[in-house]
Scaffold this active site. Sequence first.
Site, PDB file in Angstrom:
ATOM      1  N   ASP A   7      38.502  22.084  44.440  1.00  0.00           N
ATOM      2  CA  ASP A   7      37.396  22.562  43.924  1.00  0.00           C
ATOM      3  C   ASP A   7      36.532  21.049  43.608  1.00  0.00           C
ATOM      4  O   ASP A   7      37.445  20.243  43.343  1.00  0.00           O
ATOM      5  CB  ASP A   7      37.397  23.143  42.294  1.00  0.00           C
ATOM      6  CG  ASP A   7      37.768  24.538  42.339  1.00  0.00           C
ATOM      7  OD1 ASP A   7      38.052  25.311  43.449  1.00  0.00           O
ATOM      8  OD2 ASP A   7      37.660  25.123  41.306  1.00  0.00           O
ATOM      9  N   ASP A 126      33.999  37.251  39.323  1.00  0.00           N
ATOM     10  CA  ASP A 126      34.739  36.496  38.227  1.00  0.00           C
ATOM     11  C   ASP A 126      34.518  37.148  36.731  1.00  0.00           C
ATOM     12  O   ASP A 126      33.161  37.413  36.508  1.00  0.00           O
ATOM     13  CB  ASP A 126      33.841  35.065  38.074  1.00  0.00           C
ATOM     14  CG  ASP A 126      34.157  34.559  39.504  1.00  0.00           C
ATOM     15  OD1 ASP A 126      34.900  34.513  40.304  1.00  0.00           O
ATOM     16  OD2 ASP A 126      32.919  33.791  39.862  1.00  0.00           O
TER      17      ASP A 126
END
EC number: 5.3.1.16
Length: 240
Positions: A7, A126
């Site tokens: 990330d 998510d």
Amino acid sequence: MLLPAVDVADGQAVRLVQGEAGSETSYGDPLAAAMAWQEAGADWIHLVDLDAAFGRGSNRELLAEVTGKLDVQVELSGGIRDDDSLEAALATGARRVNIGTAALEDPEWCDRIISQYGDRVAIGLDVRGRTLAARGWTKEGGDLYEVLERLERAGCERYVVTDVTKDGMLQGPNLDLYRDLCARTEKPIVASGGVSSLDDLRALSTLVSDGVEGVIVGKALYAGAFTLTEALELTRGGDK
Ligand SMILES: O=C(O)c1ccccc1N[C@@H]1O[C@H](COP(=O)(O)O)[C@@H](O)[C@H]1O
């Protein structure tokens, strides 16, 4: 299938806790991180532009450079929300792109790209409980099961499912969530969030026959809870 996560925020490889901006631990150069996972034997890298996901900037060129230098398959994610960002993401050579926010906010576009690009598009679900999260997980995006039904009708090829409350917590994945979703779709699911140990990977492996195809692992690898070599040996069947 095991996908180490890289990330990227502000040009650095980072890990967040529950996706909270400001909770970053930095792990340095994203290319070095991705190369380290490749050299340790990864087949895939899950590469995320966190600034684009939060809508506060972009690491587009850096992620294109990282993807271009890797020999392994890349799942590219974060801020892919329109034709321009989708074409740029696919042009990097990434095998697959992951669409989160746009799947919730722009269903028509999402349905079109699912039918146009097939399995090069995965939808990122998510979730907190059964509520979807969008825009860097700062906005609510509707009911998980209603959106799943819509995506099933659209022909979505794969779901990348993150329990936001587990992400970066090193407290184990939400196995009930994956079991439940596998019962509602025939399409493969990539699990994300919470893996803390090899036992967690063993537990997820029991769901492979139900439809869990892969797992994204972040903090546990960076924190040294186990090595990628150990994890790959286990997921490839060398260690039960
Ligand atoms: O991966 C994270 O830790 C993360 C934290 C906060 C927000 C997003 C995060 N990850 C990825 O972002 C995409 C969603 O991007 P978008 O909504 O399509 O712009 C999601 O799939 C996660 O992989």
